[in-house]
Design a protein around this motif. Structure first.
Motif, PDB file in Angstrom:
ATOM      1  N   SER A  30       0.694  -1.001   0.022  1.00 13.74           N
ATOM      2  CA  SER A  30      -0.023   0.154  -0.022  1.00 13.74           C
ATOM      3  C   SER A  30       0.797   1.288  -0.001  1.00 13.74           C
ATOM      4  O   SER A  30       0.684   2.175  -0.908  1.00 13.74           O
ATOM      5  CB  SER A  30      -1.134  -0.022   1.280  1.00 13.74           C
ATOM      6  OG  SER A  30      -0.159  -0.127   2.305  1.00 13.74           O
ATOM      7  N   HIS A  35       6.294  -0.660   1.791  1.00 15.69           N
ATOM      8  CA  HIS A  35       6.830  -1.282   0.406  1.00 15.69           C
ATOM      9  C   HIS A  35       8.402  -0.941   0.459  1.00 15.69           C
ATOM     10  O   HIS A  35       9.048  -2.108   0.073  1.00 15.69           O
ATOM     11  CB  HIS A  35       6.619  -0.192  -0.910  1.00 15.69           C
ATOM     12  CG  HIS A  35       7.222  -0.596  -2.007  1.00 15.69           C
ATOM     13  ND1 HIS A  35       8.250   0.164  -2.350  1.00 15.69           N
ATOM     14  CD2 HIS A  35       6.822  -1.189  -3.057  1.00 15.69           C
ATOM     15  CE1 HIS A  35       8.779  -0.438  -3.562  1.00 15.69           C
ATOM     16  NE2 HIS A  35       7.782  -0.993  -3.874  1.00 15.69           N
ATOM     17  N   PRO A  58      -2.214   8.253   2.165  1.00 17.69           N
ATOM     18  CA  PRO A  58      -3.015   7.160   2.243  1.00 17.69           C
ATOM     19  C   PRO A  58      -4.343   7.594   2.676  1.00 17.69           C
ATOM     20  O   PRO A  58      -5.679   6.937   2.542  1.00 17.69           O
ATOM     21  CB  PRO A  58      -2.554   5.978   3.318  1.00 17.69           C
ATOM     22  CG  PRO A  58      -1.385   6.798   3.878  1.00 17.69           C
ATOM     23  CD  PRO A  58      -1.024   7.848   3.113  1.00 17.69           C
ATOM     24  N   TRP A  79      -0.889  -4.607   3.584  1.00 18.66           N
ATOM     25  CA  TRP A  79      -1.283  -3.259   3.825  1.00 18.66           C
ATOM     26  C   TRP A  79      -1.381  -3.051   5.259  1.00 18.66           C
ATOM     27  O   TRP A  79      -1.277  -3.982   5.833  1.00 18.66           O
ATOM     28  CB  TRP A  79      -2.510  -2.971   3.164  1.00 18.66           C
ATOM     29  CG  TRP A  79      -3.783  -3.585   3.668  1.00 18.66           C
ATOM     30  CD1 TRP A  79      -3.897  -4.968   3.844  1.00 18.66           C
ATOM     31  CD2 TRP A  79      -5.158  -3.250   3.908  1.00 18.66           C
ATOM     32  NE1 TRP A  79      -5.095  -5.364   4.212  1.00 18.66           N
ATOM     33  CE2 TRP A  79      -5.835  -4.153   4.333  1.00 18.66           C
ATOM     34  CE3 TRP A  79      -5.606  -1.946   3.781  1.00 18.66           C
ATOM     35  CZ2 TRP A  79      -7.232  -4.192   4.800  1.00 18.66           C
ATOM     36  CZ3 TRP A  79      -7.152  -1.706   4.132  1.00 18.66           C
ATOM     37  CH2 TRP A  79      -7.849  -2.944   4.585  1.00 18.66           C
ATOM     38  N   GLU A  85      -5.743   3.011   5.584  1.00 15.18           N
ATOM     39  CA  GLU A  85      -5.929   2.970   4.054  1.00 15.18           C
ATOM     40  C   GLU A  85      -7.393   2.430   3.992  1.00 15.18           C
ATOM     41  O   GLU A  85      -7.659   1.256   3.501  1.00 15.18           O
ATOM     42  CB  GLU A  85      -4.931   2.008   3.327  1.00 15.18           C
ATOM     43  CG  GLU A  85      -3.460   2.157   3.725  1.00 15.18           C
ATOM     44  CD  GLU A  85      -2.750   1.113   4.181  1.00 15.18           C
ATOM     45  OE1 GLU A  85      -2.984   0.024   4.481  1.00 15.18           O
ATOM     46  OE2 GLU A  85      -1.197   1.274   3.909  1.00 15.18           O
ATOM     47  N   LEU A  88      -8.609   1.041   0.447  1.00 14.16           N
ATOM     48  CA  LEU A  88      -8.230  -0.237   0.077  1.00 14.16           C
ATOM     49  C   LEU A  88      -9.192  -1.277   0.817  1.00 14.16           C
ATOM     50  O   LEU A  88      -9.266  -2.584   0.062  1.00 14.16           O
ATOM     51  CB  LEU A  88      -6.933  -0.786   0.616  1.00 14.16           C
ATOM     52  CG  LEU A  88      -5.677  -0.622  -0.523  1.00 14.16           C
ATOM     53  CD1 LEU A  88      -4.266  -0.804   0.017  1.00 14.16           C
ATOM     54  CD2 LEU A  88      -6.057  -1.352  -1.603  1.00 14.16           C
ATOM     55  N   GLU A 103      -2.763  -8.064   6.662  1.00 11.03           N
ATOM     56  CA  GLU A 103      -3.352  -6.900   7.224  1.00 11.03           C
ATOM     57  C   GLU A 103      -2.456  -6.740   8.626  1.00 11.03           C
ATOM     58  O   GLU A 103      -2.770  -7.134   9.705  1.00 11.03           O
ATOM     59  CB  GLU A 103      -4.817  -6.893   7.574  1.00 11.03           C
ATOM     60  CG  GLU A 103      -5.509  -5.669   7.971  1.00 11.03           C
ATOM     61  CD  GLU A 103      -6.845  -5.886   8.185  1.00 11.03           C
ATOM     62  OE1 GLU A 103      -7.699  -6.512   7.336  1.00 11.03           O
ATOM     63  OE2 GLU A 103      -7.522  -5.349   9.219  1.00 11.03           O
TER      64      GLU A 103
END
Ligand SMILES: [Zn+2]
Length: 307
Positions: A30, A35, A58, A79, A85, A88, A103
């Motif tokens: 996300s 990342h 986000p 994420w 977020e 999403l 999650e």
């Protein structure tokens, strides 16, 4: 090198690249700090995709058709969770079963703090989708390096199971990342120790994990929408608050113009700084996380340390 050797070398390189690309599963993450951690675990096997690129937030992101395509093709999605977020939540629910989903704010081993509400903490007004309720989670969980370590463990274990051919590489990368995160944690502890009990205010409540880990004294947030600068009355309220709490520093974020920040603190005696807890100003990749944490320590030192 002769032309023929170059051809052979290129052919070998193409085979190696094709193998690496074919071997690593499609992974989508996300936000930039998460990342960065996943990219470090995957280094040498493949590269994860990123959804919220550049200086996107986000809290205000809207999913694009190209993101939906990448989600549909992903085998693993990482994420923080719906509190951070919200954009999403529905697309991931629609994917059910097609991809594995991590999650993080519901993952054992990761320390999750409740979102702060009331007192001097303001909800994120810039996001109409985000209705912060008492008991809601604070999703900015990567800002505690211990959580970053836990993320490295969880992601490496899941990748090793999904892609056994690269398991040894994921495990070696995980060990190297955990070592590096330990060094980052020690560096932050050393640099931030002299800044305990020095009150400051942030533009949005996104640094609770950093504050808790290093005993920093953030005393409130003054959420300001970068798209809609505050009017004179709101600025007067914010100034009164900064003076009432005797804030030594007011930290904005990279998307705010220095003019707006200057207007907000004018006459309060507070200094100004910029905190970038998303790596918004940094290039994406494995080096983003270490650079972002170093940048946060630097910004706190520059603004809070006695002169
Ligand atoms: Zn945030």
């Amino acid at each position: 090198m002769t032309g023929r050797l170059v051809v052979v070398a290129l052919a070998l390189l193409a085979i190696i690249c094709a193998r690496a690309a074919a071997a690593a599963p499609a992974v989508l993450v996300s936000v930039k700090p998460l990342h960065s951690l996943v990219a470090a675990v995957m280094a040498g096997a493949g590269e994860p995709g990123l959804i919220v690129k550049g200086s996107g937030s986000p809290h205000t992101y809207a999913l694009r058709p190209s993101d939906a395509e990448r989600l549909a093709a992903a085998r693993l999605v990482v994420w923080a969770g719906p509190a951070l977020e919200s954009f999403l939540a529905k697309p991931l629910a629609a994917l059910a079963g097609k991809a594995e989903i991590i999650e993080l704010d519901r993952t054992p081993g990761i320390k999750v703090l409740p979102a702060r509400v009331g007192g001097l903490w303001e909800e994120d007004r810039d996001d109409p989708l985000r209705k912060e309720m008492p008991g809601d989670r604070d999703g900015h969980l990567w800002l505690d390096p211990e959580n970053a370590e836990a993320i490295a463990h969880v992601v490496a274990a899941r990748l090793a199971a999904l892609d056994p051919g690269n398991a040894a590489r994921y495990r070696a990368n995980e060990a190297a990342l955990v070592d590096r995160l330990g060094a980052i944690d020690a560096m932050l502890a050393r640099r931030l120790a002299p800044l305990r009990n020095l009150p400051f205010v942030v533009f949005h409540d996104g640094y609770q994990y950093l504050e808790r880990r290093y005993h920093l004294d953030a005393i409130g947030s003054i959420t300001v929408d970068p798209e809609h600068p505050p009017g004179a009355r709101r600025i007067a309220e914010i100034r009164a608050k900064i003076m009432a709490v005797k804030a030594r520093c007011v930290f904005a974020e990279p998307e705010f113009t220095p003019t707006l920040v200057g207007t907000v603190v004018a006459g309060t005696g507070a200094r100004t700084g910029v905190l970038d807890g998303l790596g918004a100003a940094l290039p994406e990749g494995p080096e983003l996380y270490p650079q972002m944490m170093d940048g946060l320590a630097q910004a706190l030192e520059d603004c809070l340390a006695p002169r």
